[in-house]
Scaffold this motif. Structure first.
Motif, mmCIF file in Angstrom:
data_model
loop_
_atom_site.group_PDB
_atom_site.id
_atom_site.type_symbol
_atom_site.label_atom_id
_atom_site.label_comp_id
_atom_site.label_asym_id
_atom_site.label_seq_id
_atom_site.Cartn_x
_atom_site.Cartn_y
_atom_site.Cartn_z
ATOM 1 N N UNK A 214 0.821 -1.208 0.000
ATOM 2 C CA UNK A 214 0.000 0.000 0.000
ATOM 3 C C UNK A 214 0.862 1.268 0.000
ATOM 4 N N UNK A 215 2.128 1.120 0.350
ATOM 5 C CA UNK A 215 3.054 2.266 0.343
ATOM 6 C C UNK A 215 4.023 2.192 -0.832
ATOM 7 N N UNK A 216 3.694 1.398 -1.851
ATOM 8 C CA UNK A 216 4.648 1.095 -2.922
ATOM 9 C C UNK A 216 5.063 2.322 -3.737
ATOM 10 N N UNK A 217 4.240 3.366 -3.753
ATOM 11 C CA UNK A 217 4.640 4.553 -4.536
ATOM 12 C C UNK A 217 5.884 5.218 -3.937
ATOM 13 N N UNK A 218 6.154 4.955 -2.671
ATOM 14 C CA UNK A 218 7.322 5.551 -2.023
ATOM 15 C C UNK A 218 8.615 4.800 -2.339
ATOM 16 N N UNK A 219 8.513 3.607 -2.934
ATOM 17 C CA UNK A 219 9.735 2.833 -3.172
ATOM 18 C C UNK A 219 10.559 3.412 -4.321
ATOM 19 N N UNK A 220 9.907 4.107 -5.248
ATOM 20 C CA UNK A 220 10.642 4.845 -6.281
ATOM 21 C C UNK A 220 10.418 6.328 -5.985
ATOM 22 N N UNK A 221 11.262 6.868 -5.129
ATOM 23 C CA UNK A 221 10.993 8.198 -4.584
ATOM 24 C C UNK A 221 11.136 9.299 -5.633
ATOM 25 N N UNK A 222 12.046 9.124 -6.583
ATOM 26 C CA UNK A 222 12.200 10.140 -7.617
ATOM 27 C C UNK A 222 10.933 10.234 -8.462
ATOM 28 N N UNK A 223 10.384 9.095 -8.807
ATOM 29 C CA UNK A 223 9.131 9.067 -9.556
ATOM 30 C C UNK A 223 7.992 9.644 -8.716
ATOM 31 N N UNK A 224 7.985 9.290 -7.438
ATOM 32 C CA UNK A 224 6.946 9.796 -6.533
ATOM 33 C C UNK A 224 7.015 11.322 -6.427
ATOM 34 N N UNK A 225 8.202 11.846 -6.272
ATOM 35 C CA UNK A 225 8.368 13.296 -6.150
ATOM 36 C C UNK A 225 7.833 14.026 -7.374
ATOM 37 N N UNK A 226 7.951 13.424 -8.541
ATOM 38 C CA UNK A 226 7.561 14.069 -9.786
ATOM 39 C C UNK A 226 6.073 13.916 -10.115
ATOM 40 N N UNK A 227 5.319 13.259 -9.250
ATOM 41 C CA UNK A 227 3.882 13.118 -9.497
ATOM 42 C C UNK A 227 3.211 14.480 -9.566
ATOM 43 N N UNK A 228 2.197 14.583 -10.405
ATOM 44 C CA UNK A 228 1.408 15.810 -10.477
ATOM 45 C C UNK A 228 0.513 15.922 -9.248
ATOM 46 N N UNK A 229 0.131 17.144 -8.916
ATOM 47 C CA UNK A 229 -0.700 17.366 -7.729
ATOM 48 C C UNK A 229 -1.990 16.553 -7.776
ATOM 49 N N UNK A 230 -2.575 16.411 -8.978
ATOM 50 C CA UNK A 230 -3.833 15.668 -9.073
ATOM 51 C C UNK A 230 -3.666 14.173 -8.835
ATOM 52 N N UNK A 231 -2.414 13.719 -8.723
ATOM 53 C CA UNK A 231 -2.150 12.314 -8.408
ATOM 54 C C UNK A 231 -1.928 12.099 -6.914
ATOM 55 N N UNK A 232 -1.982 13.180 -6.149
ATOM 56 C CA UNK A 232 -1.794 13.126 -4.700
ATOM 57 C C UNK A 232 -3.134 13.349 -4.010
ATOM 58 N N UNK A 233 -3.510 12.422 -3.147
ATOM 59 C CA UNK A 233 -4.750 12.559 -2.391
ATOM 60 C C UNK A 233 -4.438 13.087 -0.991
ATOM 61 N N UNK A 234 -5.370 13.824 -0.430
ATOM 62 C CA UNK A 234 -5.143 14.413 0.899
ATOM 63 C C UNK A 234 -6.295 14.067 1.839
#
Length: 277
Positions: A214-234
């Motif tokens: 469930x935390x797999x997006x954090x395993x590639x942190x460079x890719x995670x950092x570059x996500x667009x805002x609309x791909x981030x839920x709050x």
């Protein structure tokens, strides 16, 4: 030691300010906040509270300055919900569902470490929001190898949120915080190394592997950092909150910029603001 105390105090103040910034706009949508963004401390709004009012995120950020006494902590949580202890105006105006259930379980005589609900739908951010003091106090242990300090973080989460997904979120966050207390390196490298080391440690336990995904997006942190805002839920979901806070942190260059970015994501603004702060 003086420098450590300054870091601890700054960290807690960072949480409280991020929390208070988000209180007036909790549950406000991202689109609405784009039209009228938060740029400074404001009052009233969602909970009709004066500017600077903190919420449950700050009130529950509590830890014993010794081996934690779980019963004492649950007593404090009970006094918070019943009597408004640790609130600005002796009034409790917000409590998460799972947190309320856990405190009620305690009131019925349940042992502290059995109070937190373990269901799939009990993975709100209610333990993540309050874990910072433990991450700071036990930072020396947490900064060690993969699993050092994990048990105490798991237990503190379980007081209100006992599902492994919530425990993992608290551990990842706590490991990052601990490394930042002692580290001097680049913040991206710090987050990347601690998320990696947490993952490697947990992969030793088969029953945790599924939850780690469930935390797999954090395993590639460079890719995670570059996500667009609309791909981030709050939202109030523990995974969303941790991701949103780390994404804001990685994509900003100052405290002010970070917490304002977090709050202006909308939805669970006080908790995302607090965790990012």
């Amino acid at each position: 030691m003086n420098q450590l105390k300054k870091k601890y105090a700054a960290s807690i103040m960072g949480l409280v300010i991020g929390d208070a910034l988000g209180v007036p706009v909790e549950f406000v949508s991202r689109d609405e906040l784009k039209e009228n963004p938060v740029t400074d401390m404001i009052g009233y709004g969602t909970h009709n509270q004066p500017a600077g009012t903190w919420s449950d995120d700050s009130s529950m950020a509590e830890i014993e300055t010794q081996q934690p006494d779980y019963k004492r902590l649950m007593d404090k949580f009970s006094n918070w919900i019943l009597y408004g202890d640790y609130t600005p105006y002796q009034e409790n105006f917000d409590c998460g569902i799972s947190t309320c259930k856990a405190i009620m379980n305690y009131g019925r005589g349940t042992e502290p470490l059995l109070c937190g609900e373990k269901g799939e739908f009990n993975n709100g951010n209610g333990s993540l929001m309050r874990i910072l003091p433990a991450a700071l106090y036990y930072s020396a242990a947490l900064a060690g190898d993969e699993m050092s300090g994990a048990e105490i973080i798991y237990n503190l989460s379980a007081l209100t949120h006992a599902h492994m997904r919530s425990k993992l979120g608290c551990l990842i966050y706590s490991k990052v915080i601990a490394d930042m207390v002692y580290g001097t390196g680049d913040k991206f490298d710090t987050v990347e190394s601690r998320t990696k080391i947490t993952r490697l440690g947990e992969r030793k336990y088969e029953n945790v592997l599924e939850e780690m995904q469930h935390y797999s997006r954090l395993w590639d942190l460079q890719k995670f950092k570059m996500l667009e805002e609309n791909e981030i839920k709050s939202s109030g979901y523990v995974v969303d909150t941790l991701e949103a806070a780390l994404w804001c942190f990685l994509n900003t260059t100052s405290y002010k910029e970070c917490v304002l970015k977090a709050v202006n994501l909308g939805d669970d603004t006080d908790t995302v603001g607090a965790v990012a702060g």
